[in-house]
Design an enzyme around this catalytic site. Structure first.
Site, PDB file in Angstrom:
ATOM      1  N   GLU A 173       0.733  -1.317  -0.136  1.00 43.41           N
ATOM      2  CA  GLU A 173       0.125  -0.143  -0.083  1.00 43.41           C
ATOM      3  C   GLU A 173       0.917   1.250   0.029  1.00 43.41           C
ATOM      4  O   GLU A 173       0.655   2.117   0.758  1.00 43.41           O
ATOM      5  CB  GLU A 173      -1.040   0.048   1.230  1.00 43.41           C
ATOM      6  CG  GLU A 173      -2.229  -1.087   1.052  1.00 43.41           C
ATOM      7  CD  GLU A 173      -3.058  -1.162   2.106  1.00 43.41           C
ATOM      8  OE1 GLU A 173      -3.053  -0.331   3.192  1.00 43.41           O
ATOM      9  OE2 GLU A 173      -4.171  -1.812   2.067  1.00 43.41           O
ATOM     10  N   GLU A 292      -5.514  -8.252  -0.700  1.00 44.92           N
ATOM     11  CA  GLU A 292      -6.323  -7.990   0.644  1.00 44.92           C
ATOM     12  C   GLU A 292      -7.730  -7.657   0.063  1.00 44.92           C
ATOM     13  O   GLU A 292      -8.100  -6.658  -0.759  1.00 44.92           O
ATOM     14  CB  GLU A 292      -5.703  -6.837   1.119  1.00 44.92           C
ATOM     15  CG  GLU A 292      -4.358  -7.163   1.966  1.00 44.92           C
ATOM     16  CD  GLU A 292      -3.911  -5.996   2.759  1.00 44.92           C
ATOM     17  OE1 GLU A 292      -4.901  -5.103   3.418  1.00 44.92           O
ATOM     18  OE2 GLU A 292      -2.618  -5.667   2.771  1.00 44.92           O
TER      19      GLU A 292
END
Length: 502
Positions: A173, A292
């Protein structure tokens, strides 16, 4: 009673079922590792301190690949801290989750745990606050057989055979300002390209995952993927997608249609990746690692943390992000997994985040039991039944209007077909009405129903808890009937259903 009709043609193949679709995620966050996987004093713990009751549930879940050790955690992680004699491992502050990390479970221990569950390791490297050389060192430690300083250190630490990690995540991320060491797409694309190129110099067969957007709502979404891939397209194999969903402001109808956002997310990333590939005149296709995805009540956790004065303390394995999931949550999880199957032509790896205690299908209590959350069931059943090839259904269904996603189908479905078995997965998003479904399965050559199970409840917010661990379980759907090539079944409101056919 709303009705829907579904046509299944075994020639309408999307792609083979990829076992990596049923991956999960373990991060050093809250009680996922400590008090989750690892609790040496627990009655079920083995000689390495791992809870065998949890291992059994992970096997039942059918988790194929486990992404590790993060997550936000990896962006401050020094992998060297987590190997070697345990008594010599340092305690570190984890800035991502404001916790203390004792490093009692590291790569070698986790590899042992994976063997117990039969899962494949997907390893993340820290290129947020470290860089190329530590990534290469970790690769050498993990994968080189012996005869070098780091591989011999692994052997001396008790792991004689190399871990042979195939999939590697280049950070986590990196578009998010919450991430330690977050970067612009330009900066990240450059360091990811250099790291990937160096790792492929060591082993060309590695499968490398570059960070995509942390969600389709990120302000840089689309531009991030394009910029990053323009730097590292030829060096990587996957780009990641992350997506979490939650019911907001009592809008259950929109929440049940969350799969529409996931589909939009995948479409956009595929189009962007292919655009970069065409610009580069490349024959290569970048696939998606949706590493995710889950239901996560982020807003509630943020409000609770803000009110919790003790969050200022540095603690070991605090209770963080321990969502208790409802029937509605499980229906959405089942539908999201159906969407991943539908996109198996480009989504060839995925990770339900996370595995134990932290926004997880499995919960534990220290010294006590381990149990299945509602979301455990659609994942475990789909993992068990889906095999062979994914086929694209033609669905005639009523629609309804949602606030967040526009028009949505009332009924959604996907199917898989193997040599001697087929499976159909369905959801009914209607809030109040049972849906009557007819499915033409003549093309599949189905002769009988092997099983038909439904997850639903009169209370769509019913949950499994420590006090009521089996409050919600799937039940046999007695309405399923197969005759003359037509499968008929009734789907309760807000429900997920799986039917296996011989």
């Amino acid at each position: 009673m709303p009705t829907a009709h579904i046509e299944l043609d075994r020639r309408a193949v999307i792609a083979p079922v990829n076992r990596r679709t049923f991956g999960s995620f373990v991060e050093h966050l809250g009680r996922c590792v400590y008090d989750g996987l690892y609790e040496p004093g627990h009655p079920s713990a083995n000689e390495d301190g791992f809870r065998m009751d949890v291992v059994e549930l992970v096997r039942e879940l059918g988790s194929s690949t486990v992404r590790y050790p993060g997550g936000n955690f990896v962006s401050g992680f020094r992998w060297e801290d987590s190997v070697g004699p345990r008594e010599q491992r340092p305690v570190r502050r984890d800035l991502a989750w404001h916790s203390l990390e004792p490093n009692q479970v590291g790569l070698d221990e986790f590899a042992k745990w994976l063997k117990l569950t039969g899962s494949e390791l997907m390893l993340a490297v820290n290129i947020a606050t470290r860089g190329i050389l530590p990534a290469l060192d970790l690769l050498e430690y993990a994968n080189h057989p012996s005869g070098t300083a780091l591989s011999d250190a692994r052997v001396a630490n008790g792991s004689v055979e190399p871990h042979n990690v195939r999939m590697w995540c280049l950070g986590n991320e990196m578009d998010g300002p919450w991430q330690t060491g977050f970067m612009t797409a330009e900066d990240y694309g450059k360091i990811a390209a250099r790291t990937a190129a160096a790792m492929k110099m060591a082993d060309k067969s590695l499968e490398l995952v570059v960070c995509g957007s942390s969600g389709s709502g990120m302000p840089t979404f689309g531009d991030w993927e394009r910029t990053v891939l323009e730097h590292c397209y030829e060096h990587v194999d996957y780009i990641s997608c992350h997506a979490y969903y939650q019911e907001l402001d009592g809008d259950l109808g929109s929440f049940l249609a969350s799969a529409l956002d996931m589909d939009f997310f995948i479409d956009t990333v595929v189009a962007t990746a292919d655009h970069v590939g065409y610009k580069k005149r490349s024959d290569k296709k970048i696939n998606i690692s949706f590493d995710e995805w889950n239901i996560w009540y982020v807003k509630e956790h943020m409000e609770a943390e803000a009110a919790d004065q003790s969050a200022k303390e540095w603690r070991y394995a605090p209770r963080l992000l321990e969502d208790k999931y409802s029937v509605a949550d499980a229906v959405v999880v089942g539908n999201l997994l159906m969407t991943l199957l539908k996109r198996s032509d480009r989504v060839t790896s995925a990770s339900l985040a996370q595995l134990v205690n932290v926004i997880a299908p499995i919960m534990t209590e220290p010294g006590g039991p381990a149990w299945r959350q509602t979301t455990f069931y659609p994942f475990s059943i789909t993992s068990r039944l889906a095999s062979g090839e994914v086929i694209r259904p033609v669905i005639q269904t009523p629609t309804y209007q949602t606030t967040r996603h526009g028009e949505a189908a009332l009924v959604d479905a996907v199917a898989t077909v193997d040599e001697d078995r087929a499976a159909v997965f369905l959801v009914n998003r209607d809030l109040t009405e049972t849906a009557q479904i007819t499915i033409d399965v003549r093309s599949l050559g189905s002769t009988r129903i092997l099983e038909a199970v439904t997850l639903a409840d009169a209370d769509v917010y019913a949950k499994n808890t420590l006090e009521q661990q089996d409050r919600v379980t799937p039940f046999a759907n007695a309405s399923a009937v197969l005759a003359d090539g037509v499968l008929r079944v009734e789907l309760p409101p807000v429900s997920w259903t799986a039917i296996a056919l011989h």
